[in-house]
Enzyme design. Structure first.
Site, PDB file in Angstrom:
ATOM      1  N   HIS A   1      -2.437  13.795  33.284  1.00  0.00           N
ATOM      2  CA  HIS A   1      -3.283  14.283  32.316  1.00  0.00           C
ATOM      3  C   HIS A   1      -4.385  14.918  32.941  1.00  0.00           C
ATOM      4  O   HIS A   1      -4.688  14.869  34.069  1.00  0.00           O
ATOM      5  CB  HIS A   1      -3.796  13.367  31.140  1.00  0.00           C
ATOM      6  CG  HIS A   1      -4.520  12.230  31.603  1.00  0.00           C
ATOM      7  ND1 HIS A   1      -3.909  10.994  32.225  1.00  0.00           N
ATOM      8  CD2 HIS A   1      -5.755  12.073  31.856  1.00  0.00           C
ATOM      9  CE1 HIS A   1      -5.021  10.240  32.467  1.00  0.00           C
ATOM     10  NE2 HIS A   1      -5.971  10.707  32.135  1.00  0.00           N
TER      11      HIS A   1
ATOM     12  N   ASN B   1     -11.181   3.203  28.729  1.00  0.00           N
ATOM     13  CA  ASN B   1     -11.941   4.526  28.549  1.00  0.00           C
ATOM     14  C   ASN B   1     -11.200   5.113  27.453  1.00  0.00           C
ATOM     15  O   ASN B   1     -10.105   5.815  27.350  1.00  0.00           O
ATOM     16  CB  ASN B   1     -12.190   5.490  29.747  1.00  0.00           C
ATOM     17  CG  ASN B   1     -12.573   6.611  29.247  1.00  0.00           C
ATOM     18  OD1 ASN B   1     -13.096   6.818  28.299  1.00  0.00           O
ATOM     19  ND2 ASN B   1     -12.364   7.874  30.304  1.00  0.00           N
TER      20      ASN B   1
ATOM     21  N   HIS C   1      -7.781  14.304  33.122  1.00  0.00           N
ATOM     22  CA  HIS C   1      -8.813  13.471  33.787  1.00  0.00           C
ATOM     23  C   HIS C   1      -8.900  13.493  35.390  1.00  0.00           C
ATOM     24  O   HIS C   1      -7.851  13.666  36.021  1.00  0.00           O
ATOM     25  CB  HIS C   1      -8.915  12.294  33.561  1.00  0.00           C
ATOM     26  CG  HIS C   1      -9.602  11.588  31.956  1.00  0.00           C
ATOM     27  ND1 HIS C   1      -9.016  10.608  31.047  1.00  0.00           N
ATOM     28  CD2 HIS C   1     -10.095  12.847  31.345  1.00  0.00           C
ATOM     29  CE1 HIS C   1      -9.798  10.906  29.869  1.00  0.00           C
ATOM     30  NE2 HIS C   1     -10.409  12.047  29.885  1.00  0.00           N
TER      31      HIS C   1
HETATM   32 ZN   LIG Z   1      -7.184   6.836  33.829  1.00  0.00          ZN
END
Ligand SMILES: [Zn+2]
Length: 241
Positions: free
Chosen positions: A96, A190, A98
Protein backbone atom coordinates in the site's frame (compact mmCIF):
# COMPACT_ATOMS: atom_id res chain seq x y z
CA UNK A 1 27.83 -17.83 47.47
CA UNK A 2 30.74 -16.84 45.29
CA UNK A 3 29.43 -19.05 42.50
CA UNK A 4 26.02 -17.41 42.72
CA UNK A 5 27.61 -13.97 42.42
CA UNK A 6 29.59 -15.02 39.36
CA UNK A 7 26.52 -16.61 37.79
CA UNK A 8 24.49 -13.48 38.40
CA UNK A 9 27.24 -11.30 36.99
CA UNK A 10 27.43 -13.48 33.90
CA UNK A 11 23.67 -13.29 33.52
CA UNK A 12 23.83 -9.48 33.60
CA UNK A 13 26.56 -9.43 30.98
CA UNK A 14 24.64 -11.82 28.72
CA UNK A 15 21.40 -9.90 29.16
CA UNK A 16 23.27 -6.72 28.30
CA UNK A 17 24.67 -8.33 25.16
CA UNK A 18 21.37 -9.73 23.96
CA UNK A 19 19.84 -6.30 24.68
CA UNK A 20 22.26 -4.86 22.15
CA UNK A 21 21.41 -7.47 19.55
CA UNK A 22 17.70 -6.75 19.88
CA UNK A 23 18.41 -3.07 19.16
CA UNK A 24 19.88 -3.84 15.71
CA UNK A 25 18.36 -1.58 13.04
CA UNK A 26 17.82 -4.37 10.52
CA UNK A 27 16.74 -7.82 11.62
CA UNK A 28 16.42 -10.71 9.19
CA UNK A 29 14.65 -13.91 10.26
CA UNK A 30 14.32 -17.08 8.23
CA UNK A 31 10.64 -18.03 7.79
CA UNK A 32 10.62 -21.19 5.68
CA UNK A 33 12.46 -22.41 2.57
CA UNK A 34 13.33 -19.36 0.45
CA UNK A 35 11.33 -16.90 2.60
CA UNK A 36 12.78 -14.37 5.03
CA UNK A 37 11.12 -11.65 7.13
CA UNK A 38 13.10 -8.47 7.61
CA UNK A 39 12.25 -5.81 10.17
CA UNK A 40 13.27 -2.15 10.43
CA UNK A 41 12.20 0.47 12.97
CA UNK A 42 11.03 4.05 13.34
CA UNK A 43 10.45 6.20 16.37
CA UNK A 44 6.72 6.51 16.98
CA UNK A 45 5.85 9.02 19.73
CA UNK A 46 8.98 8.10 21.67
CA UNK A 47 8.69 4.36 21.14
CA UNK A 48 10.76 2.21 18.83
CA UNK A 49 8.15 0.62 16.56
CA UNK A 50 8.92 -2.33 14.22
CA UNK A 51 7.79 -2.78 10.64
CA UNK A 52 7.91 -6.14 8.85
CA UNK A 53 8.65 -6.77 5.20
CA UNK A 54 9.55 -10.01 3.44
CA UNK A 55 11.94 -11.26 0.79
CA UNK A 56 12.03 -14.43 -1.25
CA UNK A 57 15.10 -15.98 -2.87
CA UNK A 58 14.56 -17.37 -6.38
CA UNK A 59 16.76 -18.85 -9.08
CA UNK A 60 16.43 -15.51 -10.91
CA UNK A 61 17.27 -13.21 -8.00
CA UNK A 62 15.59 -11.92 -4.86
CA UNK A 63 12.09 -10.43 -4.64
CA UNK A 64 11.17 -7.89 -1.93
CA UNK A 65 7.66 -7.49 -0.59
CA UNK A 66 7.63 -3.93 0.74
CA UNK A 67 10.73 -1.85 1.38
CA UNK A 68 12.48 -1.03 4.67
CA UNK A 69 10.74 1.72 6.64
CA UNK A 70 14.05 3.08 7.95
CA UNK A 71 15.91 4.77 5.07
CA UNK A 72 19.32 4.13 6.69
CA UNK A 73 18.71 0.41 6.08
CA UNK A 74 18.11 0.46 2.29
CA UNK A 75 21.76 -0.20 1.42
CA UNK A 76 22.45 -2.56 4.37
CA UNK A 77 19.49 -4.70 3.24
CA UNK A 78 20.84 -5.04 -0.32
CA UNK A 79 24.33 -5.75 1.07
CA UNK A 80 23.08 -8.38 3.54
CA UNK A 81 21.12 -10.15 0.81
CA UNK A 82 24.13 -10.14 -1.53
CA UNK A 83 26.46 -11.50 1.15
CA UNK A 84 24.04 -14.12 2.45
CA UNK A 85 22.57 -15.39 -0.83
CA UNK A 86 25.08 -14.21 -3.49
CA UNK A 87 22.16 -12.73 -5.43
CA UNK A 88 20.82 -9.33 -6.38
CA UNK A 89 17.38 -7.97 -5.65
CA UNK A 90 15.50 -7.92 -8.97
CA UNK A 91 11.91 -7.00 -8.07
CA UNK A 92 9.97 -5.18 -5.33
CA UNK A 93 6.21 -4.98 -4.80
CA UNK A 94 4.75 -2.57 -2.25
CA UNK A 95 1.39 -3.49 -0.70
CA UNK A 96 0.00 0.00 0.00
CA UNK A 97 1.08 3.60 -0.27
CA UNK A 98 2.22 4.38 3.32
CA UNK A 99 5.93 4.93 3.79
CA UNK A 100 6.45 1.78 5.89
CA UNK A 101 5.82 -0.04 2.57
CA UNK A 102 7.13 2.41 -0.05
CA UNK A 103 9.98 4.48 1.47
CA UNK A 104 12.67 2.59 -0.45
CA UNK A 105 11.01 2.43 -3.90
CA UNK A 106 13.08 5.20 -5.47
CA UNK A 107 16.33 3.92 -3.95
CA UNK A 108 15.60 0.45 -5.31
CA UNK A 109 14.77 1.73 -8.79
CA UNK A 110 18.07 3.66 -8.91
CA UNK A 111 19.78 0.40 -7.94
CA UNK A 112 18.29 -1.48 -10.88
CA UNK A 113 15.38 -3.14 -9.09
CA UNK A 114 12.06 -3.30 -10.96
CA UNK A 115 9.46 -1.76 -8.64
CA UNK A 116 5.71 -2.42 -8.78
CA UNK A 117 2.50 -1.43 -7.02
CA UNK A 118 -1.15 -1.60 -8.02
CA UNK A 119 -2.44 1.34 -10.06
CA UNK A 120 -4.51 2.42 -7.07
CA UNK A 121 -1.39 2.53 -4.86
CA UNK A 122 0.55 4.27 -7.61
CA UNK A 123 -2.08 7.03 -7.76
CA UNK A 124 -2.18 7.43 -3.96
CA UNK A 125 1.64 7.61 -3.80
CA UNK A 126 1.49 10.44 -6.29
CA UNK A 127 -1.33 12.22 -4.44
CA UNK A 128 0.38 12.05 -1.04
CA UNK A 129 3.91 12.58 -2.30
CA UNK A 130 5.13 9.12 -1.31
CA UNK A 131 7.83 7.32 -3.30
CA UNK A 132 6.30 5.85 -6.44
CA UNK A 133 6.97 2.55 -8.14
CA UNK A 134 8.28 2.41 -11.69
CA UNK A 135 5.49 0.09 -12.89
CA UNK A 136 1.93 -0.69 -11.89
CA UNK A 137 -0.58 -3.50 -12.42
CA UNK A 138 -4.25 -2.80 -13.09
CA UNK A 139 -5.79 -5.88 -11.47
CA UNK A 140 -4.84 -8.91 -9.36
CA UNK A 141 -1.75 -10.34 -10.99
CA UNK A 142 0.29 -13.55 -10.89
CA UNK A 143 4.05 -13.20 -11.00
CA UNK A 144 6.54 -15.91 -11.88
CA UNK A 145 10.14 -15.22 -10.88
CA UNK A 146 12.58 -18.09 -11.48
CA UNK A 147 11.31 -21.12 -9.55
CA UNK A 148 8.64 -19.21 -7.58
CA UNK A 149 5.11 -18.07 -8.27
CA UNK A 150 2.76 -15.79 -6.34
CA UNK A 151 -0.36 -13.70 -6.79
CA UNK A 152 -1.47 -10.28 -5.61
CA UNK A 153 -5.03 -9.91 -4.28
CA UNK A 154 -7.01 -6.76 -3.60
CA UNK A 155 -9.82 -7.64 -1.16
CA UNK A 156 -11.29 -4.12 -0.85
CA UNK A 157 -10.60 -1.30 1.58
CA UNK A 158 -9.13 -1.92 5.03
CA UNK A 159 -6.12 -0.34 6.71
CA UNK A 160 -6.05 1.88 3.61
CA UNK A 161 -8.11 2.16 0.40
CA UNK A 162 -5.48 0.35 -1.63
CA UNK A 163 -4.08 -2.43 0.60
CA UNK A 164 -3.31 -5.73 -1.15
CA UNK A 165 -2.16 -9.08 0.16
CA UNK A 166 0.19 -11.56 -1.52
CA UNK A 167 -0.36 -15.31 -1.67
CA UNK A 168 2.20 -18.06 -2.23
CA UNK A 169 0.13 -21.11 -2.99
CA UNK A 170 2.87 -23.75 -2.90
CA UNK A 171 4.19 -22.67 0.49
CA UNK A 172 0.80 -21.50 1.87
CA UNK A 173 2.30 -18.16 2.89
CA UNK A 174 -0.05 -15.19 3.15
CA UNK A 175 1.86 -11.93 3.22
CA UNK A 176 -0.68 -9.53 4.70
CA UNK A 177 1.20 -6.26 5.18
CA UNK A 178 -0.72 -3.74 7.30
CA UNK A 179 -4.05 -5.27 6.23
CA UNK A 180 -3.34 -7.99 8.82
CA UNK A 181 -2.75 -7.25 12.51
CA UNK A 182 -0.35 -9.38 14.51
CA UNK A 183 -1.91 -11.50 17.24
CA UNK A 184 0.42 -9.47 19.50
CA UNK A 185 -1.45 -6.25 18.54
CA UNK A 186 -3.99 -5.05 21.06
CA UNK A 187 -5.60 -2.55 18.70
CA UNK A 188 -5.96 -1.72 15.01
CA UNK A 189 -3.06 0.76 14.99
CA UNK A 190 -3.05 3.78 12.70
CA UNK A 191 -6.62 4.24 11.48
CA UNK A 192 -6.10 7.65 9.86
CA UNK A 193 -6.75 6.25 6.37
CA UNK A 194 -8.69 3.14 7.34
CA UNK A 195 -12.25 2.05 6.59
CA UNK A 196 -13.11 -0.32 9.50
CA UNK A 197 -16.57 -1.22 8.15
CA UNK A 198 -15.27 -2.33 4.79
CA UNK A 199 -12.13 -3.82 6.38
CA UNK A 200 -14.30 -6.40 8.17
CA UNK A 201 -15.81 -7.52 4.84
CA UNK A 202 -12.38 -7.52 3.17
CA UNK A 203 -10.90 -9.77 5.88
CA UNK A 204 -13.77 -12.21 5.36
CA UNK A 205 -13.01 -12.28 1.64
CA UNK A 206 -9.36 -13.10 2.28
CA UNK A 207 -10.32 -15.84 4.77
CA UNK A 208 -12.62 -17.34 2.17
CA UNK A 209 -10.11 -17.16 -0.65
CA UNK A 210 -7.16 -18.45 1.39
CA UNK A 211 -8.75 -20.61 4.10
CA UNK A 212 -5.68 -22.50 5.28
CA UNK A 213 -2.47 -20.48 5.26
CA UNK A 214 0.48 -21.99 7.12
CA UNK A 215 2.05 -18.58 7.71
CA UNK A 216 0.36 -15.19 7.98
CA UNK A 217 2.69 -12.20 8.00
CA UNK A 218 1.41 -8.94 9.54
CA UNK A 219 2.87 -5.48 8.81
CA UNK A 220 3.93 -4.93 12.41
CA UNK A 221 5.00 -7.10 15.35
CA UNK A 222 5.17 -10.89 15.68
CA UNK A 223 4.15 -13.53 13.10
CA UNK A 224 4.41 -16.50 15.46
CA UNK A 225 1.09 -18.06 14.52
CA UNK A 226 -1.23 -18.22 11.51
CA UNK A 227 -4.36 -16.62 12.99
CA UNK A 228 -3.62 -12.96 12.24
CA UNK A 229 -6.70 -12.65 10.00
CA UNK A 230 -9.03 -14.01 12.67
CA UNK A 231 -7.40 -11.68 15.21
CA UNK A 232 -7.84 -8.69 12.86
CA UNK A 233 -11.50 -9.62 12.45
CA UNK A 234 -11.94 -9.77 16.23
CA UNK A 235 -10.32 -6.33 16.69
CA UNK A 236 -12.55 -4.91 13.95
CA UNK A 237 -15.70 -6.39 15.45
CA UNK A 238 -14.78 -4.93 18.87
CA UNK A 239 -14.23 -1.55 17.24
CA UNK A 240 -17.48 -1.65 15.24
CA UNK A 241 -19.67 -2.71 18.19
ZN1 LIG B 1 1.92 -0.14 8.43
Amino acid sequence: MRNTTITLLLLFILTGLSGQTIKSSLEISHLIGDFYIYTTYQDLSGNRYPSNSMYMVTTKGVVLFDTPWDSTQFQPLLDSIRIRHKKNVVLCISTHYHDDRTAGLEFLRINGVKTFTSKQTWDLCKKYNAKQAQYYFLKDTSFVVGNHKFETYYPGEGHTKDNIVIWFDKEKVLYGGCFVKSTESKDLGNLADANPTEWEQSVKKVLKRYPSPEYVIPGHMGWGNNTGLQHTLKLLQMKLK
